[in-house]
Design an enzyme around this catalytic site. Structure first.
Site, short mmCIF file in Angstrom:
data_model
loop_
_atom_site.label_atom_id
_atom_site.label_comp_id
_atom_site.label_asym_id
_atom_site.label_seq_id
_atom_site.Cartn_x
_atom_site.Cartn_y
_atom_site.Cartn_z
N ASP A 188 -9.57 -4.86 -5.73
CA ASP A 188 -9.14 -3.83 -4.78
C ASP A 188 -9.87 -2.52 -5.08
OD1 ASP A 188 -7.76 -2.05 -3.18
OD2 ASP A 188 -5.81 -2.98 -3.54
N HIS A 209 -7.99 -5.50 -1.35
CA HIS A 209 -6.76 -4.88 -0.83
C HIS A 209 -6.20 -5.65 0.37
CE1 HIS A 209 -4.16 -1.36 -0.59
NE2 HIS A 209 -4.30 -1.38 0.73
N CYS A 239 0.85 -1.20 0.00
CA CYS A 239 0.00 0.00 0.00
C CYS A 239 0.89 1.25 0.00
CB CYS A 239 -0.96 -0.06 1.19
SG CYS A 239 -2.18 1.26 1.22
#
Lengths: 411, 268
Positions: free
Chosen positions: A313, A342, A156
């Site tokens: 995601d 995600h 991320c």
């Protein structure tokens, strides 16, 4: 006569007596009350680790070699997690832990735990994170492993940090894996990318107002990404599977993680939104970190490079990560695509069955003949130390600008 | 280690009888045997309060749960009767009549909600339009927009409930079993979920919403800044530290203590 003998049980009555959904629901409701009043306790981040470096709030965890795995020839992998919530999502529970999966495949795993920033950290910038904490973590991992280069796995926002650090210091990185990392912000597949362009959305004003951006600020935005699941469906699933102990425990761990947010330093947030989400400067090769005049050039990413994305995601769309491959000079690029979201990338059973063994093999294949044999081995089977892992070698760490600033503020 | 042993012995309880330690206490007869510690007293008071309240709340939840359970059980008993094969044929007609009556009333209520909503929303026309713009035709007049928007609210309201009840009602017809009921409920939920996601996607990415989102956020920041400025002004006038400064100082002290503890550990 028909009334003289008991009528045979019809199929429908039989079904309703054994699998009557109303009675089942009734039973579930009873269990739900029990659950609400006495929820089971769950642990997270249980893989044994030592603290290799302690700097400000940041700790660098070094995971111990598990029993049955040779402590020699293990390529060092540094996991760089985001500044949103806690990094134990990468070590959620035994069996669903990225750390554990990588250790089991023979990798030497390090993880940056950012800790919880407080008022003293409210002036930290992206430069402090990328050229301070990440850089020091890389140096510590190199020293500990005896290697000249490390493998980096950035998740991320940590993936963005990793790409930035690697572009500025390519000589320290053997391979780079960018996992659900926002890099090309020119997309409308996530609401976040759309909202960042809202008129009146001034990231610097937000930073000035809050100082430290509270976790609720992020949580409210993330909750809006899938309101039905956040507010209803996940609880419905829980109600239906209250008998399923592993599911319930996993649910609680995820809830714990979701609600275990940490604040973010205002300048870090503002620069990330302003230069990333709003101006997309990384892809344009025009991002210079505040306090560092060098432009971050993605062409410096010439080492083996992998992207790891969740095709569902809704926070960081797959294209936001994968498009970076069009801007790097690496001749060895790999796309790992996973049919999940995600967070599913790190905690779903399927990811641990299919994705992480493949990534570990990818790293191992690019480390053969390059990992020196190390003499030191650690005692296997040591007790788990999830949150309070033992400190080791923290005193010799170089202070960052942030640390020095924090020290000055101390009375 | 010697240091640890020493510190342990220093904190050990005195071996002298209590009467002797009272004699060593300050002379004032009303003085307490331990120094006055409002913080500790406060914590103790809160701990006791929390414990007592916790028990009360648990008890309340338990009783509430039992009552809900009873009420729920009586409701499912009636549903069970309605879905039982033997009585279904006879009762289906009755259930159908009731549902039709319920739907008719829901429509009536929906219409009233629409009227009330239109009347209430008229003063905030601009705000209302910002919210509803994404759903409306661009060339519509103001009146058309208002009418369509209120109808949209009503449609959402009655549409969802009518749809769910219709499916429930269909499943109660003769020849359909409990499994069928469960199946249509699941299908209905999936359909609802998909529609909801599409609606969310349409709305959250619409210029109207994005515009409103930005403006609302900006206004909220101004409000928070005003509150903070007020705090700072009070601080300047009174000479007392502001809440932010107190937090910062507390954090610095806490940080320093942690650092000292860590250094001590490393030294040990």
């Amino acid at each position: 006569m028909a009334t003289a003998v008991p009528p045979p049980t019809t199929r429908e009555e039989e079904t309703s007596s054994t699998t009557d959904p109303v009675s089942e629901f009734n039973e579930r409701l009873r269990k739900a009350w029990d659950f609400a009043l006495r929820p089971p306790k769950v642990e997270v981040g249980q893989t044994p680790a030592d603290v290799l470096l302690h700097e400000g709030r940041m700790r660098l965890l070094h995971y111990r070699c598990p029993p049955g795995v040779s402590a020699e020839n293990r390529p060092p992998v540094l996991c760089v997690y985001a500044l949103i919530n806690k990094p134990y999502i990468m070590d959620l529970q035994p069996g669903l832990s990225v750390v554990e999966s990588l250790l089991a495949r023979g990798l030497d795993v390090y993880l940056i735990d950012w800790g919880t920033p407080n008022e003293l950290d409210k002036d930290l910038t992206l430069n402090d994170y990328v050229n301070g904490y990440v850089a020091h973590a890389v140096e510590a991992a190199k020293r500990e492993s005896g290697e000249e280069k490390v493998h980096i796995l950035g998740y991320c926002m940590g993936g963005t940090f990793s790409a930035m650090y690697t572009a500025l210091n390519p000589e320290n990185v053997r391979t780079l894996a960018l996992m659900a990392a926002p890099l090309d912000f020119e997309t409308t597949s996530s609401y976040l990318n759309v909202w960042a362009h809202a008129p009146g959305f001034d990231a610097w004003k937000i930073a000035r107002t809050f100082g430290l951006i509270p976790p609720d600020f992020f949580n409210s935005a993330f909750g809006m990404l899938d309101p039905l699941r956040t507010g209803y469906l996940k609880f419905k699933d829980l109600l239906e599977r209250l008998d399923d102990r592993p599911f319930v425990e996993n649910f609680l761990r995820m809830e714990r993680w979701t609600n275990d947010g940490i604040p973010m330093a205002g300048p870090t947030y503002a620069e990330f939104i302003d230069k990333g989400y709003q101006r997309n400067l990384l892809i344009k090769g025009a991002w210079a970190l505040d306090g560092d005049e060098r432009k971050i050039d993605l062409k410096n990413l010439s080492m083996p490079l992998a992207t790891i994305v969740g095709l569902k995601d809704n926070l960081v769309p797959a294209e936001s990560t994968e498009r970076v491959l069009g801007y790097v000079t690496s001749k060895d690029t790999t796309k790992f695509q996973f049919p999940g979201g995600h967070i599913g990338l790190s905690v779903s059973r399927r990811a641990h069955g299919e994705l992480w063994p493949r990534y570990a093999d990818w790293v191992l294949a690019r480390s053969r003949g390059q990992v020196r044999t190390r003499g030191a081995t650690k005692a296997p089977g040591a007790a788990a130390e999830p949150e309070g892992a033992r400190p080791r070698g923290g005193a010799g760490a170089r202070p960052t600008r942030a640390r020095r600033r924090g020290a000055r503020k101390n009375p | 280690m010697p240091r640890t042993k020493k510190s342990k012995s220093a904190t050990r309880a005195p071996t002298a009888p209590p009467t002797e330690s009272r004699e060593e206490a300050p002379r004032a007869p009303s003085a307490p045997s331990t120094p006055h510690a409002p913080l500790e007293e406060g914590i103790e008071l809160w701990t006791r309060f929390a414990r007592e309240t916790g028990e009360t709340v648990t008890e309340f939840l338990r009783r509430f749960g039992e009552e809900q359970q009873k009420s729920y059980e009586s409701w499912v008993a009636s549903v069970n009767d309605a879905t039982r094969t033997t009585s279904r044929d006879r009762e289906t007609q009755e259930v159908q009549t009731r549902l039709e009556e319920w739907n008719r009333r829901a429509e009536e209520i929906g219409a009233r909600v629409r009227d009330a909503f239109q009347t209430a929303a008229s003063p905030q026309k601009e705000l209302f339009e910002t919210w509803t713009r994404p759903f409306l035709p661009k060339e519509a007049t103001a009146d058309q927009k208002a009418r369509e928007a209120t109808e949209l609210v009503q449609k959402l309201w009655t549409g969802l409930f009518t749809d769910v009840s219709r499916r429930f009602y269909d499943s109660l017809r003769s020849g359909k079993g409990v499994e069928e009921l469960v199946k249509v409920q699941e299908e209905s939920l999936k359909e609802f979920t998909d529609s909801f996601q599409k609606l969310t996607q349409l709305y959250y990415t619409s210029p109207g919403f994005v515009n409103m989102f930005g403006r609302t956020l900006d206004a909220s920041l101004d409000l928070q800044k005003a509150v903070r400025d007020g705090d700072d002004t009070v601080s300047r006038l009174t000479g007392l530290p502001s809440r932010r400064e107190i937090t910062e100082l507390n954090q610095a002290v806490k940080d320093l203590s942690q650092k000292v503890a860590r250094l001590n550990n490393e030294r040990a």
